[in-house]
Design a protein around this motif. Structure first.
Motif, PDB file in Angstrom:
ATOM      1  N   THR A   1       0.869  -1.217   0.126  1.00 57.45           N
ATOM      2  CA  THR A   1      -0.056   0.084   0.080  1.00 57.45           C
ATOM      3  C   THR A   1       0.811   1.239  -0.058  1.00 57.45           C
ATOM      4  N   VAL A   2       1.778   1.407   1.002  1.00 58.06           N
ATOM      5  CA  VAL A   2       2.559   2.385   1.129  1.00 58.06           C
ATOM      6  C   VAL A   2       3.481   2.905  -0.092  1.00 58.06           C
ATOM      7  N   PHE A   3       3.752   1.945  -0.820  1.00 59.00           N
ATOM      8  CA  PHE A   3       4.619   2.268  -2.044  1.00 59.00           C
ATOM      9  C   PHE A   3       3.997   2.295  -3.286  1.00 59.00           C
ATOM     10  N   SER A   4       2.498   2.389  -3.121  1.00 58.64           N
ATOM     11  CA  SER A   4       1.849   2.741  -4.493  1.00 58.64           C
ATOM     12  C   SER A   4       0.901   3.989  -4.242  1.00 58.64           C
ATOM     13  N   GLN A   5       0.922   4.969  -5.105  1.00 62.88           N
ATOM     14  CA  GLN A   5       0.543   6.241  -5.081  1.00 62.88           C
ATOM     15  C   GLN A   5      -1.025   5.994  -5.188  1.00 62.88           C
ATOM     16  N   SER A   6      -1.486   5.244  -6.037  1.00 65.83           N
ATOM     17  CA  SER A   6      -2.918   4.990  -6.209  1.00 65.83           C
ATOM     18  C   SER A   6      -3.413   4.197  -5.086  1.00 65.83           C
ATOM     19  N   ALA A   7      -2.867   3.356  -4.454  1.00 68.36           N
ATOM     20  CA  ALA A   7      -3.383   2.704  -3.337  1.00 68.36           C
ATOM     21  C   ALA A   7      -3.533   3.814  -2.095  1.00 68.36           C
ATOM     22  N   LEU A   8      -2.566   4.521  -1.997  1.00 68.92           N
ATOM     23  CA  LEU A   8      -2.446   5.736  -0.870  1.00 68.92           C
ATOM     24  C   LEU A   8      -3.483   6.566  -1.068  1.00 68.92           C
ATOM     25  N   ALA A   9      -3.967   6.901  -2.262  1.00 69.34           N
ATOM     26  CA  ALA A   9      -4.727   7.874  -2.612  1.00 69.34           C
ATOM     27  C   ALA A   9      -6.145   7.181  -2.128  1.00 69.34           C
ATOM     28  N   ALA A  10      -6.479   6.013  -2.480  1.00 65.13           N
ATOM     29  CA  ALA A  10      -7.474   5.308  -1.979  1.00 65.13           C
ATOM     30  C   ALA A  10      -7.719   5.349  -0.833  1.00 65.13           C
ATOM     31  N   LYS A  11      -6.869   5.288  -0.052  1.00 67.54           N
ATOM     32  CA  LYS A  11      -6.976   5.030   1.588  1.00 67.54           C
ATOM     33  C   LYS A  11      -7.057   6.699   1.978  1.00 67.54           C
ATOM     34  N   ARG A  12      -6.486   7.532   1.409  1.00 67.16           N
ATOM     35  CA  ARG A  12      -6.899   9.133   1.796  1.00 67.16           C
ATOM     36  C   ARG A  12      -8.497   9.042   1.738  1.00 67.16           C
ATOM     37  N   GLU A  13      -9.071   8.770   0.567  1.00 64.83           N
ATOM     38  CA  GLU A  13     -10.488   8.995   0.524  1.00 64.83           C
ATOM     39  C   GLU A  13     -11.267   8.274   1.259  1.00 64.83           C
ATOM     40  N   GLU A  14     -10.828   6.983   1.552  1.00 65.13           N
ATOM     41  CA  GLU A  14     -11.602   6.267   2.894  1.00 65.13           C
ATOM     42  C   GLU A  14     -11.471   6.881   3.925  1.00 65.13           C
ATOM     43  N   HIS A  15     -10.307   7.422   4.323  1.00 68.95           N
ATOM     44  CA  HIS A  15     -10.074   8.123   5.758  1.00 68.95           C
ATOM     45  C   HIS A  15     -11.091   9.362   5.869  1.00 68.95           C
ATOM     46  N   GLN A  16     -11.103  10.184   4.631  1.00 68.85           N
ATOM     47  CA  GLN A  16     -11.892  11.375   4.749  1.00 68.85           C
ATOM     48  C   GLN A  16     -13.181  11.178   5.023  1.00 68.85           C
ATOM     49  N   ALA A  17     -13.916   9.843   4.310  1.00 70.86           N
ATOM     50  CA  ALA A  17     -15.231   9.714   4.298  1.00 70.86           C
ATOM     51  C   ALA A  17     -15.625   9.192   5.815  1.00 70.86           C
ATOM     52  N   LEU A  18     -14.673   8.538   6.484  1.00 73.06           N
ATOM     53  CA  LEU A  18     -14.754   8.066   7.755  1.00 73.06           C
ATOM     54  C   LEU A  18     -14.962   9.182   8.779  1.00 73.06           C
ATOM     55  N   VAL A  19     -13.989  10.196   8.475  1.00 73.11           N
ATOM     56  CA  VAL A  19     -14.106  11.712   9.355  1.00 73.11           C
ATOM     57  C   VAL A  19     -15.276  12.232   9.137  1.00 73.11           C
ATOM     58  N   ASP A  20     -15.726  12.440   7.840  1.00 75.00           N
ATOM     59  CA  ASP A  20     -17.022  13.084   7.491  1.00 75.00           C
ATOM     60  C   ASP A  20     -18.250  12.439   8.284  1.00 75.00           C
ATOM     61  N   ALA A  21     -17.977  11.157   8.222  1.00 75.42           N
ATOM     62  CA  ALA A  21     -19.271  10.486   8.659  1.00 75.42           C
ATOM     63  C   ALA A  21     -19.159  10.672  10.313  1.00 75.42           C
ATOM     64  N   LEU A  22     -18.049  10.641  11.024  1.00 74.96           N
ATOM     65  CA  LEU A  22     -17.924  10.922  12.418  1.00 74.96           C
ATOM     66  C   LEU A  22     -18.409  12.291  12.670  1.00 74.96           C
ATOM     67  N   LEU A  23     -18.133  13.144  11.778  1.00 74.79           N
ATOM     68  CA  LEU A  23     -18.356  14.709  12.176  1.00 74.79           C
ATOM     69  C   LEU A  23     -19.849  14.938  11.982  1.00 74.79           C
ATOM     70  N   ASP A  24     -20.353  14.107  11.238  1.00 77.48           N
ATOM     71  CA  ASP A  24     -21.946  14.409  10.955  1.00 77.48           C
ATOM     72  C   ASP A  24     -22.780  13.414  12.046  1.00 77.48           C
ATOM     73  N   LYS A  25     -21.776  12.994  12.969  1.00 77.24           N
ATOM     74  CA  LYS A  25     -22.588  11.964  13.764  1.00 77.24           C
ATOM     75  C   LYS A  25     -23.271  11.025  13.387  1.00 77.24           C
ATOM     76  N   ASN A  26     -22.997  10.317  12.228  1.00 80.95           N
ATOM     77  CA  ASN A  26     -23.743   9.506  11.609  1.00 80.95           C
ATOM     78  C   ASN A  26     -23.178   7.974  11.722  1.00 80.95           C
ATOM     79  N   ALA A  27     -23.501   7.440  13.111  1.00 80.95           N
ATOM     80  CA  ALA A  27     -22.970   6.143  13.449  1.00 80.95           C
ATOM     81  C   ALA A  27     -23.179   5.135  12.761  1.00 80.95           C
ATOM     82  N   GLU A  28     -24.359   5.126  12.119  1.00 76.57           N
ATOM     83  CA  GLU A  28     -24.700   3.716  11.087  1.00 76.57           C
ATOM     84  C   GLU A  28     -23.622   3.726  10.189  1.00 76.57           C
ATOM     85  N   ARG A  29     -23.404   4.958   9.320  1.00 71.94           N
ATOM     86  CA  ARG A  29     -22.635   5.179   8.215  1.00 71.94           C
ATOM     87  C   ARG A  29     -21.111   5.063   8.770  1.00 71.94           C
ATOM     88  N   ALA A  30     -20.620   5.451   9.612  1.00 68.89           N
ATOM     89  CA  ALA A  30     -19.226   5.327  10.027  1.00 68.89           C
ATOM     90  C   ALA A  30     -19.045   3.920  10.566  1.00 68.89           C
TER      91      ALA A  30
END
Length: 224
Positions: free
Chosen positions: A173-202
Motif C-alpha cells: 500500500t505505502v509504495f503505491s500512489q494509487s493505493a495511498l490515494a484510495a486510503k486517503r479517500e476512505e479516511h476522509q469519508a470516515l472523518v466526514d461520517a464521524l463529524l456528521d454524527k452518523n453512527a450507522e455510516r461510520a
C-alpha cells in the motif's frame, strides 16, 4: 524471576516479536535457543520466557521436546482475525460517535491531517514507518472515543494477532500512489461520517475499510 531477568525477558520479547512480525524469522522457521542467545545476546532463561509469551500470542508454536518454531500464516486464520477485528472496530466506532466530545473530534481531525500529509516524505523506509505510525495513531484516536478500556484492550490484542498479515499489506500500500490515494479517500469519508454524527455510516465504513486488505493479503500468502 529477578528484576534483571524480567527486564531481559521483556527486551527479548520485544526484539523477537518485532523480527517475527517484520519477517526476519519466517513462518515455520525453527527458533533454536543457541542461535537466539547469540543473535540477541540474551540468556536462555529470559529467552524462554519471551518465547512462552509469544506462544500465548500465537506468533510461536511449541514443539514437544523439539523447541519452538515461528507460527505458520494461513488464509483461514487471517480471514478470522480480520473479520473479528472489523466487527469489533465497527462496534467501537459506533460507540465513539455516540460518546465522543469536541476534544475527541479535534484529535481525530488532527491525526487525519498529519496522515494525509505523509506523501511529502521522500525516503522509502521513512515513508513506510511514518505512514504506519500515523495510520495507527489516526485509528486509535477514533477508537478512544468509545471510552471503554476493556474494548480498547480487546482491540489491541486483535491488532497484535493481525500484525504479521498486516505488514504484508502495508508494503504493497505505502509504495503505491494509487493505493495511498484510495486510503486517503476512505479516511476522509470516515472523518466526514464521524463529524456528521452518523453512527450507522461510520460503522459500515469502518468495517469495509478494515476488510479491504483481505484480498491483497490472500494473494501475498499464496505467493509466499
Amino acid at each position: 524471576m529477578s528484576e534483571e531477568k524480567t527486564s531481559q525477558a521483556a527486551i527479548a520479547y520485544d526484539l523477537l516479536k518485532a523480527d517475527i512480525i517484520n519477517g526476519a524469522h519466517r513462518p515455520g522457521d525453527k527458533l533454536l535457543m543457541s542461535h537466539l542467545k547469540t543473535q540477541y545476546d540474551i540468556g536462555a532463561g529470559p529467552m524462554r520466557e519471551a518465547l512462552s509469551q509469544l506462544v500465548s500470542e500465537r506468533l510461536v508454536t511449541a514443539i514437544s521436546q523439539r523447541g519452538f518454531r515461528v507460527a505458520q500464516m494461513t488464509q483461514e486464520e487471517m480471514e478470522d482475525i480480520y473479520d473479528a477485528r472489523a466487527h469489533l472496530e465497527a462496534l467501537i466506532v459506533r460507540l465513539a460517535v455516540e460518546r465522543g466530545d469536541e476534544q475527541w473530534e479535534a484529535e481525530v481531525i488532527g491525526k487525519a491531517h498529519t496522515l494525509a500529509r505523509v506523501d511529502e516524505i521522500n525516503s522509502a523506509e521513512d515513508m513506510l514507518n511514518i505512514w504506519d505510525m500515523r495510520h495507527k495513531a489516526f485509528h486509535l484516536a477514533i477508537a478512544k472515543g468509545c471510552s471503554s478500556p476493556k474494548l480498547l484492550e480487546m482491540r489491541a490484542a486483535l491488532f497484535d494477532q493481525a500484525e504479521r498479515y498486516r505488514q504484508l499489506w502495508l508494503k504493497q500500500t505505502v509504495f503505491s500512489q494509487s493505493a495511498l490515494a484510495a486510503k486517503r479517500e476512505e479516511h476522509q469519508a470516515l472523518v466526514d461520517a464521524l463529524l456528521d454524527k452518523n453512527a450507522e455510516r461510520a460503522s459500515a465504513l469502518m468495517y469495509a475499510h478494515l476488510m479491504s486488505p483481505v484480498s491483497i493479503i490472500s494473494e501475498l500468502i499464496t505467493e509466499n
